[in-house]
Design a protein around this motif. Sequence first.
Motif, PDB file in Angstrom:
ATOM      1  N   ASP A  45       0.823  -1.206   0.000  1.00  0.00           N
ATOM      2  CA  ASP A  45       0.000   0.000   0.000  1.00  0.00           C
ATOM      3  C   ASP A  45       0.860   1.261   0.000  1.00  0.00           C
ATOM      4  O   ASP A  45       0.331   2.382  -0.002  1.00  0.00           O
ATOM      5  CB  ASP A  45      -0.928   0.026   1.226  1.00  0.00           C
ATOM      6  N   ASP A  46       2.174   1.094   0.013  1.00  0.00           N
ATOM      7  CA  ASP A  46       3.081   2.244   0.014  1.00  0.00           C
ATOM      8  C   ASP A  46       3.052   2.939  -1.346  1.00  0.00           C
ATOM      9  O   ASP A  46       3.014   2.278  -2.399  1.00  0.00           O
ATOM     10  CB  ASP A  46       4.510   1.800   0.319  1.00  0.00           C
ATOM     11  N   LEU A  47       3.081   4.271  -1.321  1.00  0.00           N
ATOM     12  CA  LEU A  47       3.080   5.026  -2.566  1.00  0.00           C
ATOM     13  C   LEU A  47       4.411   4.858  -3.287  1.00  0.00           C
ATOM     14  O   LEU A  47       5.462   4.737  -2.668  1.00  0.00           O
ATOM     15  CB  LEU A  47       2.814   6.502  -2.282  1.00  0.00           C
ATOM     16  N   ASN A  48       4.336   4.862  -4.590  1.00  0.00           N
ATOM     17  CA  ASN A  48       5.495   4.647  -5.447  1.00  0.00           C
ATOM     18  C   ASN A  48       6.121   5.996  -5.819  1.00  0.00           C
ATOM     19  O   ASN A  48       5.559   6.738  -6.632  1.00  0.00           O
ATOM     20  CB  ASN A  48       5.068   3.895  -6.707  1.00  0.00           C
ATOM     21  N   PRO A  49       7.254   6.366  -5.268  1.00  0.00           N
ATOM     22  CA  PRO A  49       7.845   7.684  -5.565  1.00  0.00           C
ATOM     23  C   PRO A  49       8.181   7.872  -7.028  1.00  0.00           C
ATOM     24  O   PRO A  49       8.116   8.989  -7.551  1.00  0.00           O
ATOM     25  CB  PRO A  49       9.094   7.723  -4.673  1.00  0.00           C
ATOM     26  N   ARG A  50       8.540   6.794  -7.724  1.00  0.00           N
ATOM     27  CA  ARG A  50       8.860   6.910  -9.154  1.00  0.00           C
ATOM     28  C   ARG A  50       7.648   7.368  -9.958  1.00  0.00           C
ATOM     29  O   ARG A  50       7.787   8.120 -10.936  1.00  0.00           O
ATOM     30  CB  ARG A  50       9.373   5.574  -9.702  1.00  0.00           C
ATOM     31  N   TYR A  51       6.487   6.902  -9.548  1.00  0.00           N
ATOM     32  CA  TYR A  51       5.251   7.310 -10.229  1.00  0.00           C
ATOM     33  C   TYR A  51       5.057   8.822 -10.118  1.00  0.00           C
ATOM     34  O   TYR A  51       4.809   9.511 -11.114  1.00  0.00           O
ATOM     35  CB  TYR A  51       4.057   6.568  -9.629  1.00  0.00           C
ATOM     36  N   PHE A  52       5.177   9.351  -8.914  1.00  0.00           N
ATOM     37  CA  PHE A  52       4.919  10.777  -8.694  1.00  0.00           C
ATOM     38  C   PHE A  52       6.009  11.647  -9.312  1.00  0.00           C
ATOM     39  O   PHE A  52       5.739  12.748  -9.802  1.00  0.00           O
ATOM     40  CB  PHE A  52       4.756  11.051  -7.203  1.00  0.00           C
ATOM     41  N   GLU A  53       7.244  11.156  -9.327  1.00  0.00           N
ATOM     42  CA  GLU A  53       8.325  11.883  -9.998  1.00  0.00           C
ATOM     43  C   GLU A  53       8.052  11.972 -11.496  1.00  0.00           C
ATOM     44  O   GLU A  53       8.278  13.020 -12.122  1.00  0.00           O
ATOM     45  CB  GLU A  53       9.663  11.186  -9.740  1.00  0.00           C
ATOM     46  N   LYS A  54       7.567  10.880 -12.078  1.00  0.00           N
ATOM     47  CA  LYS A  54       7.275  10.869 -13.512  1.00  0.00           C
ATOM     48  C   LYS A  54       6.093  11.780 -13.841  1.00  0.00           C
ATOM     49  O   LYS A  54       6.127  12.530 -14.832  1.00  0.00           O
ATOM     50  CB  LYS A  54       6.998   9.445 -13.972  1.00  0.00           C
ATOM     51  N   LEU A 150      -0.604  19.884  -7.507  1.00  0.00           N
ATOM     52  CA  LEU A 150      -1.624  19.193  -8.302  1.00  0.00           C
ATOM     53  C   LEU A 150      -1.289  17.716  -8.450  1.00  0.00           C
ATOM     54  O   LEU A 150      -2.191  16.869  -8.489  1.00  0.00           O
ATOM     55  CB  LEU A 150      -1.761  19.863  -9.672  1.00  0.00           C
ATOM     56  N   THR A 151      -0.004  17.397  -8.524  1.00  0.00           N
ATOM     57  CA  THR A 151       0.419  15.988  -8.539  1.00  0.00           C
ATOM     58  C   THR A 151      -0.011  15.288  -7.254  1.00  0.00           C
ATOM     59  O   THR A 151      -0.416  14.121  -7.267  1.00  0.00           O
ATOM     60  CB  THR A 151       1.946  15.908  -8.686  1.00  0.00           C
ATOM     61  N   PRO A 156      -3.153  12.843   0.626  1.00  0.00           N
ATOM     62  CA  PRO A 156      -2.942  13.754   1.760  1.00  0.00           C
ATOM     63  C   PRO A 156      -1.580  13.634   2.431  1.00  0.00           C
ATOM     64  O   PRO A 156      -1.122  14.591   3.064  1.00  0.00           O
ATOM     65  CB  PRO A 156      -4.065  13.366   2.729  1.00  0.00           C
ATOM     66  N   SER A 157      -0.917  12.493   2.294  1.00  0.00           N
ATOM     67  CA  SER A 157       0.372  12.328   2.969  1.00  0.00           C
ATOM     68  C   SER A 157       1.511  13.016   2.234  1.00  0.00           C
ATOM     69  O   SER A 157       2.606  13.160   2.785  1.00  0.00           O
ATOM     70  CB  SER A 157       0.698  10.838   3.124  1.00  0.00           C
ATOM     71  N   LEU A 158       1.269  13.440   0.998  1.00  0.00           N
ATOM     72  CA  LEU A 158       2.333  14.035   0.197  1.00  0.00           C
ATOM     73  C   LEU A 158       2.341  15.556   0.322  1.00  0.00           C
ATOM     74  O   LEU A 158       1.298  16.189   0.435  1.00  0.00           O
ATOM     75  CB  LEU A 158       2.171  13.638  -1.275  1.00  0.00           C
TER      76      LEU A 158
END
Length: 228
Positions: A45-54, A150-151, A156-158
């Motif tokens: 369930d951990d967010l994928n940092p690579r996704y948000f960076e992309k 917007l990303t 909410p955790s970001l």
Amino acid sequence: MLNSNDYLSECFPGVILGPSLINQWKIHLHFEFAKGLSVHMDGSDDLNPRYFEKVFSQALSIFNSIFSDDDQVFLIVNLYKENDFNYKSKLGLYLKYISNKNVRFRLQQSTLPYPFPPEDEEEPFNCHTIQYSLKCLKRDIQTPFILKTLTNRDFPSLKPRLSNEVGMQYPDVFFVNVSKNIIFFMHDDYGCEIISKSLEALRPLYDKYRDLICSYCKDSIDELLSDA
């Protein structure tokens, strides 16, 4: 000085700033960010940092392909409120991301109808839009920070995040390029919508970011550009 409503009526007649701009205007593109990447890490369930960076890098790249530093821009933000809510404060986004206070002084505020149809047509409308508009140059705006918020809007955790200013939902942010007659709207981490007065203004974006075009609208966009 030309205000945003007069400009939109002249250059994009019939368009109401809100989600689904591409359903209101024929000359458009819809891009999907981070294709092939998952929001979450595999098996977690951990967010994928690579996704948000992309997502962020693609959004910023597309934005910078449209906007030059000296372009005249309307930075427009919609807040959606219930009718009985008394709200008079200035929007925090302009304080955080427009550093020049002389530019911020030109901020305008207006009250507009709510752009979303009710699910129940018999249910009375009990909401409205507070719209903030600021005419400035692209270089006046700290664009990367806004695109980052917007990303992160649905997570909410970001951080950083744009406060919803006690609105009913997260604000919608529109970058209106007056110099080139193009509107950029990043709806969330999924993608962005772009509409233009000129088909030729979109062709370089189509050629450069063809792989990011949403699959469900690619055929209509291909047909539109091939007929030009």
